[in-house]
Structures are given as structure tokens and as C-alpha cells.
Design a protein around this motif. Structure first.
Motif, PDB file in Angstrom:
ATOM      1  N   ARG A  11     -12.861 -52.715  25.511  1.00 21.96           N
ATOM      2  CA  ARG A  11     -13.545 -51.751  25.888  1.00 21.96           C
ATOM      3  C   ARG A  11     -13.511 -50.397  24.909  1.00 21.96           C
ATOM      4  O   ARG A  11     -14.418 -49.878  24.576  1.00 21.96           O
ATOM      5  CB  ARG A  11     -14.006 -51.085  27.309  1.00 21.96           C
ATOM      6  CG  ARG A  11     -14.678 -51.959  28.231  1.00 21.96           C
ATOM      7  CD  ARG A  11     -15.979 -51.784  28.031  1.00 21.96           C
ATOM      8  NE  ARG A  11     -16.895 -52.933  28.526  1.00 21.96           N
ATOM      9  CZ  ARG A  11     -17.018 -53.048  29.766  1.00 21.96           C
ATOM     10  NH1 ARG A  11     -16.787 -52.497  30.795  1.00 21.96           N
ATOM     11  NH2 ARG A  11     -17.744 -54.221  30.244  1.00 21.96           N
ATOM     12  N   ASN A  14     -15.285 -49.432  21.848  1.00 25.17           N
ATOM     13  CA  ASN A  14     -16.567 -48.532  21.466  1.00 25.17           C
ATOM     14  C   ASN A  14     -16.205 -46.925  20.992  1.00 25.17           C
ATOM     15  O   ASN A  14     -15.879 -46.350  21.855  1.00 25.17           O
ATOM     16  CB  ASN A  14     -17.266 -48.435  23.132  1.00 25.17           C
ATOM     17  CG  ASN A  14     -18.708 -47.792  23.043  1.00 25.17           C
ATOM     18  OD1 ASN A  14     -18.772 -47.070  22.066  1.00 25.17           O
ATOM     19  ND2 ASN A  14     -19.362 -48.152  23.646  1.00 25.17           N
ATOM     20  N   ARG A  16     -17.730 -44.349  19.991  1.00 21.96           N
ATOM     21  CA  ARG A  16     -18.494 -43.171  20.237  1.00 21.96           C
ATOM     22  C   ARG A  16     -17.573 -42.613  21.373  1.00 21.96           C
ATOM     23  O   ARG A  16     -17.399 -41.402  21.333  1.00 21.96           O
ATOM     24  CB  ARG A  16     -19.959 -43.333  20.385  1.00 21.96           C
ATOM     25  CG  ARG A  16     -20.476 -41.886  20.183  1.00 21.96           C
ATOM     26  CD  ARG A  16     -21.963 -42.201  20.144  1.00 21.96           C
ATOM     27  NE  ARG A  16     -22.364 -42.592  21.636  1.00 21.96           N
ATOM     28  CZ  ARG A  16     -23.527 -42.885  21.897  1.00 21.96           C
ATOM     29  NH1 ARG A  16     -24.458 -42.432  21.264  1.00 21.96           N
ATOM     30  NH2 ARG A  16     -23.710 -43.323  23.083  1.00 21.96           N
ATOM     31  N   ASN A  17     -17.374 -43.455  22.426  1.00 22.42           N
ATOM     32  CA  ASN A  17     -16.784 -42.920  23.633  1.00 22.42           C
ATOM     33  C   ASN A  17     -15.197 -42.567  23.316  1.00 22.42           C
ATOM     34  O   ASN A  17     -14.912 -41.667  24.071  1.00 22.42           O
ATOM     35  CB  ASN A  17     -16.668 -44.345  24.693  1.00 22.42           C
ATOM     36  CG  ASN A  17     -17.998 -44.536  25.220  1.00 22.42           C
ATOM     37  OD1 ASN A  17     -18.990 -43.765  25.011  1.00 22.42           O
ATOM     38  ND2 ASN A  17     -18.236 -45.650  25.918  1.00 22.42           N
ATOM     39  N   ALA A  21     -13.604 -38.914  24.150  1.00 23.07           N
ATOM     40  CA  ALA A  21     -12.314 -38.651  24.954  1.00 23.07           C
ATOM     41  C   ALA A  21     -11.638 -37.869  24.080  1.00 23.07           C
ATOM     42  O   ALA A  21     -10.962 -36.945  24.727  1.00 23.07           O
ATOM     43  CB  ALA A  21     -11.975 -40.143  25.355  1.00 23.07           C
ATOM     44  N   LEU A  22     -11.327 -38.270  22.951  1.00 25.79           N
ATOM     45  CA  LEU A  22     -10.510 -37.350  21.878  1.00 25.79           C
ATOM     46  C   LEU A  22     -10.788 -36.039  21.917  1.00 25.79           C
ATOM     47  O   LEU A  22      -9.894 -35.143  22.126  1.00 25.79           O
ATOM     48  CB  LEU A  22     -10.167 -37.848  20.474  1.00 25.79           C
ATOM     49  CG  LEU A  22      -9.630 -39.432  20.346  1.00 25.79           C
ATOM     50  CD1 LEU A  22      -9.753 -39.913  19.067  1.00 25.79           C
ATOM     51  CD2 LEU A  22      -8.123 -38.791  20.695  1.00 25.79           C
ATOM     52  N   ALA A  24     -12.341 -34.298  24.070  1.00 21.31           N
ATOM     53  CA  ALA A  24     -11.938 -33.938  25.065  1.00 21.31           C
ATOM     54  C   ALA A  24     -10.456 -33.330  25.449  1.00 21.31           C
ATOM     55  O   ALA A  24     -10.049 -32.172  25.922  1.00 21.31           O
ATOM     56  CB  ALA A  24     -12.341 -34.516  26.360  1.00 21.31           C
ATOM     57  N   VAL A  25      -9.575 -34.287  24.939  1.00 21.52           N
ATOM     58  CA  VAL A  25      -8.058 -34.015  24.766  1.00 21.52           C
ATOM     59  C   VAL A  25      -7.850 -32.713  23.912  1.00 21.52           C
ATOM     60  O   VAL A  25      -7.051 -31.960  24.376  1.00 21.52           O
ATOM     61  CB  VAL A  25      -7.433 -35.338  24.381  1.00 21.52           C
ATOM     62  CG1 VAL A  25      -6.114 -34.809  24.088  1.00 21.52           C
ATOM     63  CG2 VAL A  25      -7.454 -36.343  25.179  1.00 21.52           C
ATOM     64  N   THR A  97       8.576 -29.020  20.758  1.00 20.49           N
ATOM     65  CA  THR A  97       7.882 -29.765  20.161  1.00 20.49           C
ATOM     66  C   THR A  97       6.136 -29.271  20.632  1.00 20.49           C
ATOM     67  O   THR A  97       5.374 -29.487  19.951  1.00 20.49           O
ATOM     68  CB  THR A  97       7.990 -31.363  20.776  1.00 20.49           C
ATOM     69  OG1 THR A  97       9.199 -31.697  20.600  1.00 20.49           O
ATOM     70  CG2 THR A  97       7.227 -32.409  19.888  1.00 20.49           C
TER      71      THR A  97
ATOM     72  N   ASN B   2     -20.820 -50.054  30.944  1.00 24.37           N
ATOM     73  CA  ASN B   2     -21.863 -50.336  30.083  1.00 24.37           C
ATOM     74  C   ASN B   2     -22.848 -51.601  30.508  1.00 24.37           C
ATOM     75  O   ASN B   2     -24.001 -51.757  30.135  1.00 24.37           O
ATOM     76  CB  ASN B   2     -21.292 -50.772  28.500  1.00 24.37           C
ATOM     77  CG  ASN B   2     -21.040 -49.423  27.907  1.00 24.37           C
ATOM     78  OD1 ASN B   2     -21.150 -48.303  28.432  1.00 24.37           O
ATOM     79  ND2 ASN B   2     -20.210 -49.451  26.800  1.00 24.37           N
ATOM     80  N   TRP B  31     -18.769 -40.967  32.687  1.00 26.17           N
ATOM     81  CA  TRP B  31     -17.620 -40.366  32.211  1.00 26.17           C
ATOM     82  C   TRP B  31     -16.973 -39.512  33.313  1.00 26.17           C
ATOM     83  O   TRP B  31     -15.753 -39.240  32.996  1.00 26.17           O
ATOM     84  CB  TRP B  31     -17.633 -39.792  30.835  1.00 26.17           C
ATOM     85  CG  TRP B  31     -17.726 -40.799  29.754  1.00 26.17           C
ATOM     86  CD1 TRP B  31     -18.835 -41.318  28.990  1.00 26.17           C
ATOM     87  CD2 TRP B  31     -16.547 -41.397  29.383  1.00 26.17           C
ATOM     88  NE1 TRP B  31     -18.076 -41.946  28.143  1.00 26.17           N
ATOM     89  CE2 TRP B  31     -16.813 -42.236  28.331  1.00 26.17           C
ATOM     90  CE3 TRP B  31     -15.219 -41.308  29.610  1.00 26.17           C
ATOM     91  CZ2 TRP B  31     -15.831 -43.140  27.670  1.00 26.17           C
ATOM     92  CZ3 TRP B  31     -14.331 -42.128  29.190  1.00 26.17           C
ATOM     93  CH2 TRP B  31     -14.570 -42.969  28.182  1.00 26.17           C
ATOM     94  N   LEU B  39      -8.282 -39.852  30.489  1.00 29.15           N
ATOM     95  CA  LEU B  39      -7.634 -38.848  29.730  1.00 29.15           C
ATOM     96  C   LEU B  39      -6.231 -38.877  29.965  1.00 29.15           C
ATOM     97  O   LEU B  39      -5.320 -38.454  29.087  1.00 29.15           O
ATOM     98  CB  LEU B  39      -8.014 -37.294  30.129  1.00 29.15           C
ATOM     99  CG  LEU B  39      -9.355 -36.705  29.545  1.00 29.15           C
ATOM    100  CD1 LEU B  39      -9.693 -35.252  30.019  1.00 29.15           C
ATOM    101  CD2 LEU B  39      -9.155 -36.726  27.909  1.00 29.15           C
ATOM    102  N   LEU B  42      -4.792 -41.763  28.170  1.00 23.38           N
ATOM    103  CA  LEU B  42      -4.738 -41.497  26.769  1.00 23.38           C
ATOM    104  C   LEU B  42      -3.695 -40.558  26.235  1.00 23.38           C
ATOM    105  O   LEU B  42      -2.918 -40.877  25.485  1.00 23.38           O
ATOM    106  CB  LEU B  42      -6.083 -40.889  26.189  1.00 23.38           C
ATOM    107  CG  LEU B  42      -6.474 -40.894  24.672  1.00 23.38           C
ATOM    108  CD1 LEU B  42      -6.655 -42.212  24.192  1.00 23.38           C
ATOM    109  CD2 LEU B  42      -7.700 -39.970  24.673  1.00 23.38           C
ATOM    110  N   LEU B  62      14.139 -34.567  16.260  1.00 21.66           N
ATOM    111  CA  LEU B  62      13.187 -33.777  17.172  1.00 21.66           C
ATOM    112  C   LEU B  62      13.349 -32.391  16.947  1.00 21.66           C
ATOM    113  O   LEU B  62      12.526 -31.604  17.607  1.00 21.66           O
ATOM    114  CB  LEU B  62      13.536 -34.157  18.646  1.00 21.66           C
ATOM    115  CG  LEU B  62      13.258 -35.325  19.305  1.00 21.66           C
ATOM    116  CD1 LEU B  62      13.315 -35.532  20.804  1.00 21.66           C
ATOM    117  CD2 LEU B  62      11.718 -35.892  19.022  1.00 21.66           C
TER     118      LEU B  62
END
Lengths: 441, 310
Positions: A11, A14, A16-17, A21-22, A24-25, A97, B2, B31, B39, B42, B62
Motif C-alpha cells: 500500500r 501509493n 501521493r499518500n 504523510a512525509l 506531516a512529519v 543529533t 482504497n 487519514w 506517522l 514512519l 555520532l
């Protein structure tokens, strides 16, 4: 479970999704970052991570409050940063960091060479030239530990050195005299042997065999006394497996294997100190930081400098630093101002009385409060005088932690009787040479 | 999400609403449910994974921006004795822990699946070590398994047996740690098996007892096959858990004596935060990641071939 993972991966194709999300991050990330932005007006805000616990934490909080009251142009925010000073490095590395780092952090001197490589570490060399700092008044081992390749990265925070603490009652019970200042390795071994009593679970002294630095740092002064060193002067070769090294580790091995007078501590939890507090160890190699604990445990202890060889009683010293990190020049300047105040003799005598730390400046001994301090911590005058025996620090190289781990392994091998001192040290030296030969840092 | 879109958009057309706006609303609603979790995955999993992969091709400490060193970290790994020692130690843990936790977990679950007074208390007892923090468990066990002052050797002496080196012995320390790991984790297997046993259809068990099946036959031919999906799950879970063993090492031995208890994750931590070789640590972490993935996929394939999983 695996199936869910694979479907999820499909999934994600996709695009665009994913982009949404990126984005938003990214928004969240910048939102976090803006909190640390420079403030244009009002007092300069700086943050200090002190990494202290108990009495020391309270003392530093008290001093910071005093500073804030007397300096309206600077506001110091105080945070522990990490639960203990040991845990400071991973926390700080993560903070550097992610750009959420403090202005000042309490860091072990042995970390300085690595920390100095970080571009965010401030260069304080210019500030230390200010006569108000009194840079030359700090002990030379402290100045060495705060300076990496000519660049000053921090102010001395705490200095200590290794001494022998002994349990007066246990020694008297075993019928041995308390160590005299000029005692030798043989005296040390004999006292340990005589105080050992398997039936009552009493050992002469203890040595760590866990994989950490606590196993290693006590071996260096013995090697130095016998005329050896850790690394060659250019720091490219290990030399701790010299005759001096074998002699030093051989002494400990003899005590562990032949005399059975060493309690081998495999835990990182400072079990040795607990055993000394409960009267099961005749002697304990440690530093000034244990004195408050010994007093609350009501141990009748004495303090002696390390046993010597050929009249050399050299000890090891581990200076720690307040390292400064750059946000902007205003904040670095404010940090230098604060540290100049904090490390001045008047503040230090307060800190010493609260924590039992040693004087970080030569001139502190001349203050009137110094006598109260000596009275409050019986034995501290021996440790303080022992600073004169702290001539060398551990090699200031980024590779030291790795070298130390190899030596820790050798110590465990030797003290457990798996290898003799020479074999164990030779093996560690070969590994250390390989690690030192890798180019870079 | 979807896949439901066509049906919904047909419904939207029926209400004469602009198709695009309705689709947008669906997207927003979807969403807003999936977003936070996505999120988190990710931000805390995928991005660090990619970052660690990039790190493993550098000599980063580092602290300073590292140099690209290509595959040098992976080549160094092949010649690193401590890495292989960590592999052996971790492998030993997996090989001993998985069968022990499955067998003990199932047996204890069967024992706890009865109506006796205070059964809730007994069930709780087996779960308490699992919820206890690794720090307290580690400190406690460090004292119990101490060579000179520990209760374990005290017990052995009372029984007239010779004292053991335990945590001070390079040859025994990893076995002791495995035992401690087992003690802290196998309560989880008990809970999972207990839930599965209680799901077994009572009629089957009744039928078996009417047919004169012995307890052993019931266990062997009804309970064990019925809980097989849980066995697969617990195996996979246990392998992941054991491969990531770190906290008890940190609080009991710090990898000692003489690297006898260095596990892969503990070694990664040492490389990154003690030795300042984060690039090399990331390479070790990636080897662990790929190894874990291969083990799990292989495990599922075997389980599927045997028909345990649909």
C-alpha cells in the motif's frame, strides 16, 4: 503477522499518500525545532544538564538558584539530563543529533576526545584566558582533561583520585596494623591475605571483572608506579603488556588465585562498595565520592594513599568536565560566565561541603571554610593531598574506550585463572594494536 | 481503505454530490484514523531504519559527520571475534529459551486451567516476573547468583553440592543469564496458552472423556494440536525477544566476564555508545535485522506448509 507487514508495504507504494504523510512529519519536526529558537530580548536563557544524584543534585540546584538571583542578565535552567552521569553520553548524543541539546553538560573526562569532534562543541580557549577565570589555578590533570588538541572544550567540574579505604575494625580483628603512608605492594597483599576469612565471608579487598572501565582504571596506577604506561607516546601502540604491566596484573592474580583474598565483582552495580559498607571487605580501592555513603553506613574507616613500589605512590585521577555546546555566541558567552562563577573558589567550597568532592583549585585550601570541610569528611585530607600523586590521566584518545574493553577482558581472564598475566595482556595488546591501527578519528 | 472507495463514490453519485469533494472527505476521514499510527511507524521505525542503513556505510561516531567507507564495516565484521562470540551467546539463548518457554508455558497453563480456590492468585504469580522491570530483576538476580555471597551457592552448599562460579564464571554466566531471562519472560507464554486452552470447545473435551481418553491422550491429541497457532506465534515472538536481549545483560554483567555474556544488541550498544563506532554498530544492527527477518519468514513458511496457519 508477516502477511500484514507485506500488505502494508504494498500500500505504501501509493506515492501521493506517502508524500502527504512525509509532509506531516516534516511539519511536526519543524514545529519541534522552533521551540529552541534564539530569543532576542530579555535575559539569555541557557540550560545545564548536571547528571548528579542525591546530595550533589541538591547542591548544584542550590548554586544555580544563587547564580540566577545575582545575575539578572542570564537565566540558567537546570535539568538532570540523565539519571546518572554514566547515562549522560547516550542522552547527549541523541540530543545533539536532534538539535535539542543543552548549553552545558556534565561529562566524564574520558569522553572529551570524542565529544570534541562534534562541530557543536564550543571552543572556550579564548574565555579561559580571562584573568577572572584563574585557569592556571586548576590542577594540571584537570586542565589536560578539558583540553583536546589545544582546544578547551569545558571547565573542570569534579576531580578525584584513587585511594585505599580500610575497615579499622576488621584490620584490628585480623591483628594487622593499619596501612602506613609508605606501604608497599607486599604490605597490601599481606594485609589482604590476613583479613580474608572464608568462614565468615570476609575478603581482603575486591576487584571488578565485569566488562566495564571499573575493572580497568585501578590497574593503570600500578603499571605507572612500576615504570610502565598504557600506550606509546604517539598513542599508536599498546605498551601495557610490558614487564610493569605483568608485574601489576601478576600481583592481583596472585591475590585472587593463590591467596583468594580478592572478591571478584562480576556485577556493574558497585557490589564491592556495599560489601565494604557491611563490613565484609578489609580494604576497598575507591575515591572521595564514597565517603558520604560510608558515613551514613557508620563504617569506621581509614584512608591511605595507594601502596607503592620503589617509593612511587602514583594514583589515577579522573577529572570530569562541564562541557559547553554552541547554540549562538551569546549563549556560549553566558555559559562561560556561569561556569566561571560556578568553578570559583567561593562556590566550590559550598559544593565541596555538600558533596565531599575534592578541591578543583589549588587556592581553595587557603579559604577559611576549608577547615570545616576537612572536619566534615574524616580522611578527606589524605585524598586531597593525594592529588599530588595524580600525575597522569588515561590516554586522551578516541580509541581509549575500546582499548579499555580489551584490558577488562584480560583482567577477567587473569583473575579467574583462565590465563597468566603475560598471556592475557599480550592478547589484549595485540587486539588494541589492531584497533589503534585503523585510520580515522 | 482504497478498496472501499468505489462503493462509497457510487453512493455519493446517488446523492448528487460532487464526486471529488466526497472523495476528499473520505480521504480526510481515512487519514485521520490511519494518520497517527502511520506517522508513528514512519517516524519511529521506517525513517530510522533507512537512516541506520546509510549509517552502516560510514565511519560515523555520532559526533562528527562520518566519511563514507562503503562496505568496510561489513568486511570488518567478518573478522571480529567479539561479534561471533555475541552471535554464539545469543544463539545459545534462542536455542535454550524457545523450547523451554514453550514446554513450561504449556504445562503451567494446563495446570492453571482448573477451578481451584485462589486460582487467580496462582495465575498472577506466574505473570509477576514478566511485568517486573528488567532493572530490578537484574539487580535481584545479580545478588542471588553471586559466586561468593549469593543464595544460589548457599543452597548448593546446604544440599552438599559443590559451589559454582555462576555469574563469575565465563563458562556458566550465559547459562545463568538464560535462566534469568526464562524466569522473567515465560509468564507471557503461560498467559497466551491459558487463553488458547480456554478457547477449546468443551464438547470436544467431553466427548474425549466419554470415549475414555486418558489425561495424556487428551493433552497430546486435543490440547497440543488446538494451541498450535499459539505455538507458532510464541516461537516467533520468543525468537525476536531473545535476539534483542539487552536489559538484563546491562544490569547483571555488562557483558562480562571476558565477553562471556555479550549479546548482539549489547554489542551494538557498546559499539555505538562506548566505543564511538556507530557506523560499525549500525552494520551489526543490520545483520541482526536481516537475520531476524530471514528466521521469521522461514518460520512462517514452514508453519504454512505444515498447515498450522491458514
Amino acid at each position: 503477522m508477516a502477511r500484514i507487514v507485506f500488505i502494508g508495504a504494498g500500500r505504501a507504494g501509493n506515492s501521493r499518500n506517502v508524500l502527504a504523510a512525509l509532509a506531516a512529519v516534516a511539519l511536526i519536526a519543524t514545529g519541534c525545532g522552533s521551540a529552541a529558537k534564539e530569543q532576542a530580548t530579555g535575559p539569555v536563557q541557557i540550560t545545564i544538564w548536571h547528571g548528579q544524584t542525591d546530595a550533589a543534585a541538591k547542591s548544584i540546584e542550590k548554586l544555580v538558584t544563587q547564580f540566577n538571583q545575582g545575575h539578572p542578565e542570564i537565566k540558567v535552567n537546570i535539568e538532570p539530563g540523565a539519571a546518572t552521569a554514566d547515562g549522560m553520553l547516550p542522552k547527549l548524543t541523541a540530543a545533539l543529533t536532534s538539535d535539542a541539546y543543552p548549553d552545558i553538560a556534565y561529562l566524564y573526562g574520558s569522553w572529551a576526545p570524542n565529544i570534541a569532534r562534534n562541530p557543536k562543541t564550543a571552543d572556550l580557549t579564548e574565555y579561559t584566558k580571562d584573568p577572572a577565570v584563574g585557569w592556571a589555578d586548576f590542577w594540571s590533570s584537570e586542565r589536560a582533561a578539558a583540553t583536546v588538541e589545544g582546544k578547551v572544550v569545558g571547565f573542570p567540574a569534579v576531580v578525584d583520585n584513587m585511594v585505599v579505604l580500610y575497615n579499622k575494625k576488621l584490620l584490628a580483628k585480623a591483628g594487622v596494623e593499619a596501612p602506613k603512608p609508605d606501604w608497599t605492594w607486599d604490605d597490601f597483599r599481606a594485609i589482604a591475605k590476613k583479613t580474608t576469612d572464608a568462614a565468615s565471608g570476609t575478603f581482603g579487598t575486591t576487584w571488578a571483572i565485569s566488562g566495564g572501565e571499573e575493572a580497568v582504571w585501578g590497574l593503570w596506577p600500578l603499571i605507572w608506579q612500576a615504570g610502565g604506561d598504557v600506550l606509546s607516546p604517539d598513542r599508536k601502540k599498546a605498551v601495557f603488556n610490558s614487564a610493569a604491566g605483568q608485574q601489576a596484573l601478576g600481583l592481583l592474580r596472585g591475590m585472587a588465585i593463590d591467596d583468594k583474598s580478592l572478591y571478584l565483582d562480576s556485577s556493574p552495580a558497585e557490589k564491592g562498595q556495599k560489601l565494604f559498607e557491611s563490613g565484609r571487605l578489609g580494604m576497598f580501592l575507591s575515591g572521595p565520592w564514597v565517603l558520604p555513603d560510608l558515613q551514613s553506613a557508620k563504617v569506621d574507616y581509614g584512608v591511605a594513599q595507594l601502596p607503592g613500589t620503589n617509593g612511587n605512590h602514583e594514583t589515577v585521577s579522573g577529572p570530569d568536565n562541564w562541557v559547553v555546546f554552541k547554540h549562538d555566541e551569546r549563549r556560549v558567552k553566558a555559559a562561560a560566565t556561569f561556569l566561571t562563577w560556578l568553578t570559583a573558589a567561593d562556590q566550590q567550597i559550598e559544593w565541596m561541603k555538600d558533596t565531599g568532592s575534592l578541591p578543583i583549585r589549588e587556592s581553595i585550601a587557603k579559604l577559611p571554610g576549608y577547615q570545616d570541610y576537612l572536619k566534615k569528611y574524616p580522611g578527606i585530607e589524605v585524598i586531597s593531598a593525594n592529588l599530588a600523586n595524580a600525575k597522569r590521566v588515561r590516554p586522551p584518545t578516541t580509541r581509549y574506550p575500546r582499548v579499555s574493553a580489551f584490558v577488562a577482558e584480560a583482567i577477567a581472564q587473569a583473575l579467574l585463572g583462565k590465563a597468566d598475566a603475560k598471556t592475557a595482556l599480550d592478547e589484549a595488546a595485540a587486539k588494541a594494536d589492531a584497533a589503534l591501527a585503523v585510520p580515522g578519528s | 481503505m482504497n478498496s472501499t472507495a468505489p462503493a462509497l463514490s457510487q453512493a455519493a453519485a446517488g446523492h448528487r454530490q460532487p464526486r471529488d469533494r466526497r472523495k476528499l472527505a473520505d480521504n480526510v476521514a481515512g487519514w485521520s484514523f490511519a494518520g497517527p499510527a502511520s506517522l508513528i511507524i514512519l517516524g519511529f521505525s521506517l525513517i530510522p531504519m533507512v537512516w541506520a542503513l546509510a549509517l552502516s556505510f560510514t565511519d560515523s561516531d555520532l559526533q562528527s559527520p562520518g566519511q563514507n567507507v562503503g562496505l568496510a564495516n561489513y568486511r570488518a565484521l567478518v573478522a571480529d571475534p567479539v561479534f561471533f562470540q555475541a552471535l554464539r551467546n545469543t544463539g545459545l539463548l534462542v536455542v535454550l529459551y524457545i523450547p523451554a518457554s514453550l514446554i513450561a508455558g504449556l504445562l503451567v497453563a494446563v495446570l492453571l486451567n482448573r477451578k481451584v480456590r485462589g486460582i487467580g492468585f496462582y495465575r498472577t504469580c506466574f505473570l509477576v516476573p514478566y511485568i517486573a522491570s528488567a532493572t530490578s530483576a537484574g539487580l535481584l538476580m545479580g545478588y542471588i547468583f553471586d559466586r561468593d555471597f549469593g543464595m544460589m551457592n548457599g543452597l548448593l552448599v546446604k544440599l552438599g553440592l559443590p559451589m559454582q562460579g555462576l555469574l563469575s564464571s565465563p563458562s556458566q554466566a550465559m547459562y545463568v543469564l538464560t535462566l534469568i531471562f526464562f524466569w522473567t519472560r515465560f509468564g507471557f507464554a503461560v498467559v497466551i496458552y491459558l487463553a488458547a486452552i480456554q478457547e477449546i470447545n468443551k464438547e470436544i473435551l467431553e466427548a474425549a472423556s466419554i470415549d475414555g481418553a486418558s489425561r495424556w491422550t487428551t493433552f497430546r491429541h486435543i490440547i497440543v494440536p488446538s494451541v498450535r497457532p499459539m505455538t507458532v506465534f510464541l516461537t516467533v515472538w520468543g525468537v525476536i525477544d531473545a535476539l534483542q536481549f539487552f536489559d538484563l545483560v546491562m544490569t547483571t554483567t555488562k557483558g562480562g566476564p571476558a565477553n562471556a555474556t555479550v549479546t548482539i544488541v549489547y554489542y551494538i550498544w557498546q559499539l555505538a555508545f562506548t566505543y564511538f563506532t556507530a557506523g560499525y554498530g549500525a552494520a551489526v544492527a543490520y545483520v541482526l535485522f536481516v537475520g531476524t527477518l530471514v528466521l521469521i519468514v522461514a518460520g512462517f513458511l514452514i508453519a504454512r506448509r505444515k498447515g498450522v496457519m491458514a
